[in-house]
Design an enzyme around this catalytic site. Structure first.
Site, PDB file in Angstrom:
ATOM      1  N   SER A 292       3.363  -3.678  -5.881  1.00 58.78           N
ATOM      2  CA  SER A 292       2.544  -3.635  -4.682  1.00 58.78           C
ATOM      3  C   SER A 292       3.079  -2.637  -3.661  1.00 58.78           C
ATOM      4  CB  SER A 292       2.429  -5.049  -4.100  1.00 58.78           C
ATOM      5  OG  SER A 292       1.427  -5.133  -3.135  1.00 58.78           O
ATOM      6  N   ASP A 303       3.977  11.601  -5.644  1.00 65.77           N
ATOM      7  CA  ASP A 303       2.825  12.506  -5.581  1.00 65.77           C
ATOM      8  C   ASP A 303       3.029  13.631  -4.586  1.00 65.77           C
ATOM      9  OD1 ASP A 303       1.520  11.062  -7.490  1.00 65.77           O
ATOM     10  OD2 ASP A 303      -0.182  10.482  -6.237  1.00 65.77           O
ATOM     11  N   LYS A 317       0.592  -3.378  -9.796  1.00 70.06           N
ATOM     12  CA  LYS A 317      -0.367  -4.099  -8.949  1.00 70.06           C
ATOM     13  C   LYS A 317      -1.025  -3.095  -8.003  1.00 70.06           C
ATOM     14  CE  LYS A 317      -0.955  -7.864  -5.645  1.00 70.06           C
ATOM     15  NZ  LYS A 317      -1.504  -7.042  -4.547  1.00 70.06           N
TER      16      LYS A 317
END
Length: 432
Positions: A292, A303, A317
């Site tokens: 999470s 990224d 998740k």
């Protein structure tokens, strides 16, 4: 799993549900809903009057509510008043019990991760351990609430768990319950490298990370040359805290986006100006217990090419839950999955997790060892919109410790130190 609380999300979802419908269709849907509710009332009445033993109507209704919610996905759930109050306490950084985050998988309560510094971690409990029995009583199929209630108890009293662990015979672990304040941040100099571990994302996490970085700068006597950021076995927490922690290492730009059922509900969360490390390299450690909010941080830094991720794939998740108090919390609360989240590159990690740039196992494993496990194993788990595909790595990609490696030493941390030193050397060469 820890809850991501964004109260406005549920309002958008409800408001958008009726857009574009004809006047006749809502009337038909409403009539069918009333018919189904009447059916429910008939069944409840028959059970109450004719079942072989006397029943508790309130318990039956609560079970029906939870049955409806758990049929949606693993994280939607009704929270009775006591559970709602406990959740609020937990997000403030206070915890009572043995210190484990759990989920329901294959009719058994499975540990997502032990919380750092709690009796559960000190007793050696690990991510993916299955709780088979509590104090000798079989808990397989008993339900999440029943198992959690049995584990809870007064501080100072022991509870014995029968644990199932992959590759081992079932064994017992006795844990002494305690009132624990969760330390969301732990930091130190790891050999000559700054090391910071985030154990959970509660209301105090960003403040404590900021203070920890300043202490490390003081200990270093100047700007940090790099950082190992450890979010292994971090089960997540508050969305806004994952965004603000990521913001400490980014200079503006997107951290994460969330998308609900209606495309107009898309929301983007951006970092503020100012990178506390001024571009110094970062290595993020993850494992199957990283879930999470910790996946949001790892995915954002990966990224944005701000960090190298080291370890094994995270839990996976990729959904967000909204907690809606019912009658101000007097009737508990509804925890409902209202959106998915996406990394800055638009990736959904639902069911797959964040795949490390450098795959490193903590101990010797075999090709039969489950590498991608977690969210995808949960009943009714949401699918990944990227579609079915093979894992984006081969078993041979995973670096493993030598056979004679001392298991008390942290092989993944050793790999993180090596990776950080290599990145620091490359950066220094570019700056010369």
């Amino acid at each position: 799993m820890r809850l991501l609380i964004i109260a406005s999300a549920v309002l958008f979802g409800i408001g958008a549900a009726t857009l574009g419908m004809s006047a006749e269709r809502p009337d038909r849907d409403r009539a069918e809903t009333f018919r189904q509710l009447e059916l429910f009332g008939d069944v409840l009445s028959r059970v109450e009057s004719d079942y072989v033993v006397e029943t508790d109507k309130a318990m039956l209704i609560e079970a029906a509510i939870n049955g409806m919610l758990t049929s949606l996905d693993p994280h939607s759930r009704y929270l009775p008043p006591e559970a709602f109050q406990e959740m609020q306490t937990t997000t403030r950084g206070e915890y009572y019990g043995i210190g484990i985050e759990v989920t329901w998988r294959n009719d058994m309560v499975t540990i997502v991760s032990p919380i750092a510094g709690t009796p559960g971690e000190e007793a050696g409990l690990e991510a993916n351990d299955v709780i088979l029995a509590v104090d000798g009583d079989n808990m397989v199929g008993a339900g999440m609430d029943a198992v959690v209630e049995r584990i809870r108890g007064p501080a100072g009293e022991p509870v014995t768990l029968t644990i199932g662990r992959e590759g081992e015979d079932p064994f017992e672990v006795t844990v002494v319950r305690a009132a624990v304040e969760v330390r969301s941040v732990v930091y130190r100099m790891e050999e000559d490298l700054p090391y910071l571990r985030i154990t959970t994302f509660n209301e105090n996490t960003t403040e404590r990370v900021t203070a920890a970085l300043r202490d490390l700068v003081n200990a270093q006597g100047g700007p940090l040359p790099g950082l190992i950021l450890d979010v292994r076995s971090n089960p997540g927490g508050l969305l806004e805290q994952s965004v603000s922690v990521s913001s400490l290492f980014l200079d503006r730009g997107e951290v994460v986006s969330t998308r609900g059922r209606d495309p107009r509900d898309t929301r983007r969360y951006n970092a503020e100006a100012g990178d506390m490390l001024a571009g110094a390299p970062i290595v993020v450690l993850v494992n199957a217990g990283s879930a999470s909010a910790s996946e949001i941080v790892a995915g954002a830094l990966q990224d944005r090419e701000r960090a190298t991720v080291v370890g094994l794939p995270s839990f996976g998740k990729g959904s967000m839950q909204t907690v809606v108090p019912l009658r101000g919390g007097r009737d508990g609360a509804l925890r409902l999955t209202t959106a998915r989240y996406y990394t800055p590159a638009g990736r959904s990690i639902q069911g797959w997790g964040v795949i490390p740039d450098v795959l490193v196992a903590p101990r010797q494993i075999t090709p039969e060892t489950r590498i991608l496990s977690g969210e995808a194993d949960l009943r009714n788990a949401l699918s990944n919109e990227n579609g079915e595909r093979e894992p984006p790595f081969d078993f041979e990609d995973i670096r493993q410790p030598p056979e004679d490696w001392n298991t008390s030493d942290d092989f993944q941390l050793k790999a993180a130190r090596e990776e950080l030193r290599a990145r620091m050397a490359r950066r220094e060469a570019r700056l010369q």
